[in-house]
Write a protein that holds these residues in place. Structure first.
Motif, PDB file in Angstrom:
ATOM      1  N   VAL A 111     -85.249 -63.102  22.626  1.00  0.00           N
ATOM      2  CA  VAL A 111     -84.044 -63.885  22.917  1.00  0.00           C
ATOM      3  C   VAL A 111     -84.405 -65.134  23.716  1.00  0.00           C
ATOM      4  O   VAL A 111     -83.941 -66.248  23.412  1.00  0.00           O
TER       5      VAL A 111
ATOM      6  N   ASN B 178     -75.443 -64.039  26.569  1.00  0.00           N
ATOM      7  CA  ASN B 178     -74.717 -63.028  25.786  1.00  0.00           C
ATOM      8  C   ASN B 178     -75.685 -62.072  25.089  1.00  0.00           C
ATOM      9  O   ASN B 178     -75.488 -60.851  25.092  1.00  0.00           O
ATOM     10  N   ASP B 179     -76.729 -62.628  24.477  1.00  0.00           N
ATOM     11  CA  ASP B 179     -77.710 -61.783  23.795  1.00  0.00           C
ATOM     12  C   ASP B 179     -78.487 -60.928  24.785  1.00  0.00           C
ATOM     13  O   ASP B 179     -78.807 -59.765  24.492  1.00  0.00           O
ATOM     14  N   GLN B 180     -78.797 -61.494  25.941  1.00  0.00           N
ATOM     15  CA  GLN B 180     -79.498 -60.707  26.949  1.00  0.00           C
ATOM     16  C   GLN B 180     -78.621 -59.572  27.458  1.00  0.00           C
ATOM     17  O   GLN B 180     -79.122 -58.487  27.790  1.00  0.00           O
TER      18      GLN B 180
ATOM     19  N   SER C 102     -73.440 -65.640  19.935  1.00  0.00           N
ATOM     20  CA  SER C 102     -74.819 -65.154  19.852  1.00  0.00           C
ATOM     21  C   SER C 102     -75.724 -66.243  19.301  1.00  0.00           C
ATOM     22  O   SER C 102     -75.304 -67.084  18.485  1.00  0.00           O
TER      23      SER C 102
ATOM     24  N   ARG D  24     -77.645 -67.373  25.084  1.00  0.00           N
ATOM     25  CA  ARG D  24     -78.794 -66.571  25.499  1.00  0.00           C
ATOM     26  C   ARG D  24     -78.353 -65.442  26.433  1.00  0.00           C
ATOM     27  O   ARG D  24     -78.800 -64.293  26.304  1.00  0.00           O
TER      28      ARG D  24
ATOM     29  N   ASP E 125     -76.515 -57.901  25.629  1.00  0.00           N
ATOM     30  CA  ASP E 125     -76.606 -56.836  24.615  1.00  0.00           C
ATOM     31  C   ASP E 125     -77.854 -55.993  24.823  1.00  0.00           C
ATOM     32  O   ASP E 125     -77.811 -54.754  24.748  1.00  0.00           O
TER      33      ASP E 125
END
Length: 519
Positions: free
Chosen positions: A461, A204-206, A283, A202, A208
């Motif tokens: 996310v 990592n996606d945040q 991800s 989570r 991005d």
């Protein structure tokens, strides 16, 4: 020569004496075995556990649902598999649970010793001066001599009243409870790593989304600067735009710090902090969405290791009570010895030095100032506590399932609304870009519209991570896929204890009784 009348009178006196002795013995035993007024106060909760009516997805009729013991492999993530496998091999918390099980197994082995005969060898050599005024033969008075004894001793406590057998069963119950605790630690550890891994993904996606936010705000600041240069905006708008860039950078730094902490946490759970540097970003999109079961059979709650452990603690406490009751009755021991004993070492191995003896010994508690009753009250209280703990564990387990089902339903509904909002935001962004490209709108409108899109992506996310996390939590709440060696809590249930034996959740064939059948 004795007359027939004298013989008859003597036989009558012997019968009367025997009857009197038997009566005294019975009365003494009855007095010693006074356990009146001491009984367990708690009983197992025999109500079939149910979920609140507003919680959907439960099935008390027992739909088939099999949770594999390696359920995390369904994600197909080699890095996650490696972390969990490493943790199951060397995590300190798991090693502690296994050590507690090994210690309890040793206690069980020690408890079993009392059921078997004991033989030991004895060799004593003593140089001694005998008193001139003591109770010794005159030829030894005042003399210094060597004495020696070499013999074998035999002892066996005959367990007529089952005290030692009950003590062994209590130790075995505690051993199986500690084994179930070790399995519970395994399930908990695997779920903790999986949930920590989801949070790592989570973040990592945040990150991005945060990087795109930073880029978008940089574009906004550049646009405002050009407008100020063209005289279309003032320095006020410029200063306001300049504040949003540091905020975006601060958000990225905060997420980076949280991601590092998540790495450390995963490595610590795996039992090797050096692994933190090897954990690669992942991800949420790379993790398949494992579908949640449409129905959840509540009898799976009976397979939870903590429920099994609580059940075995009831068994151990029941046997402790049985052992405490048996202490009110006599101890009967059979003792024997055979060996050599002499005054003077030179005579030790001579035939005349042989000695032996054999005979029973009876130990009968008559007055102990209430020690046995106090011990029994304590063991009975322990049984009450074990039953209450079991009832509470079942309630907590069902509440745990209800919590995860409610969360899954709530998150699913939130995702529907968020997806609709994101579709609208993406559509508005596309329209703003089209208008800008056609010269009908400004770039500032495009960037402002993109802010709503980024907010929706950030929320998506979080909801995706929460949905996956709730699925893992539900798997753990349902037992987490215990291996087949979960100890059977029905095996040694005390059949004479209606409060305990009639309500076991496990059949002797290791199949699970649906909780709806418990009555």
């Amino acid at each position: 020569m004795r007359t027939p009348e004298a013989t008859t009178a003597g036989a009558r006196r012997h019968r009367i004496a025997a009857m009197a002795l038997a009566t005294i013995t019975v009365l003494t035993l009855a007095a010693c075995a006074d356990m009146s007024g001491i009984a367990p106060a708690n009983r197992l909760d025999t109500t079939a556990p149910t979920l609140p009516a507003y919680v959907a997805g439960s099935d008390s009729q027992g739909a088939e649902l099999v949770i594999p013991s390696d359920w995390w492999h369904a994600w197909g993530d080699e890095q996650l598999d490696r972390l969990i496998d490493r943790a199951l091999q060397g995590s300190p918390s798991l090693q502690q649970a296994q050590a507690r099980f090994a210690r309890q197994r040793a206690f069980s082995e020690a408890a079993g010793v009392s059921l078997k005969p004991q033989v030991n060898a004895q060799l004593d050599v003593l140089h001694q001066r005998y008193s001139e005024h003591g109770l010794v033969p005159p030829q030894l008075a005042g003399e210094q001599v060597n004495t020696a004894t070499a013999q074998l001793n035999f002892g066996w406590e005959i367990d007529f009243f089952g005290k030692n057998r009950a003590a062994l069963d209590a130790a075995l119950g505690a051993q199986r409870a500690s084994e179930a605790d070790a399995l519970a630690a395994r399930v908990l550890l695997a779920s903790q790593i999986a949930r920590g891994y989801l949070q790592f993904a989570r973040l990592n996606d945040q990150l991005d989304v945060a990087r795109r936010t930073l880029a978008q705000r940089g574009e906004t600041l550049a646009l405002v600067r050009s407008r100020v240069g063209a005289g279309l905006d003032s320095n006020l708008e410029l200063r306001q735009s300049e504040t949003i860039l540091p905020e975006a950078r601060q958000a990225i730094e905060a997420l980076e710090g949280q991601r590092q902490i998540a790495r450390h946490g995963l490595a610590a759970l795996a039992g090797d902090l050096a692994l933190a540097d090897t954990i690669q970003p992942v991800s949420l999109a790379a993790l398949p969405t494992v579908a949640a079961p449409q129905t959840v059979p509540l009898q799976l709650v009976a397979q939870r290791a903590d429920i099994a452990a609580a059940r075995w603690r009831i068994e151990a406490a029941t046997q402790d009570v049985k052992s405490a009751k048996a202490q009110f009755y006599p101890n009967i021991n059979l003792a024997a010895f055979a060996g050599l004993s002499s005054i003077g070492l030179g005579q030790l191995v001579q035939a005349g030095s042989l000695q032996w003896g054999v005979g029973p010994a009876l130990r009968l508690p008559i007055f102990d100032a209430g020690r046995l009753r106090a011990n029994l009250r304590g063991k009975t209280a322990d049984l009450d506590a074990a039953v209450a703990s079991y009832n509470g564990a079942v309630i907590d387990a069902v509440r745990d399932v209800a919590d995860q089902l409610s969360t899954l339903g709530s998150v699913a509904r939130q995702q529907l609304q968020q997806q609709a909002a994101q579709v609208a935001a993406e559509s508005a962004y596309d329209i703003a870009r089209a208008r800008y490209q056609a010269g009908l709108s400004t770039l500032i409108n495009v960037l402002t519209t993109e802010t709503a899109v980024l907010n929706q992506r950030r929320l998506a996310v979080d909801l995706h991570a929460q949905a996956l996390d709730s699925r893992v939590a539900l798997l753990r709440a349902l037992g987490g896929g215990l291996p087949a060696e979960l100890p059977d809590a029905r095996k040694n249930i005390a059949e004479n204890d209606d409060a305990i034996s009639a309500h076991a959740l496990f059949r002797a064939d290791r199949s699970v009784v649906p909780l709806s059948e418990v009555h």
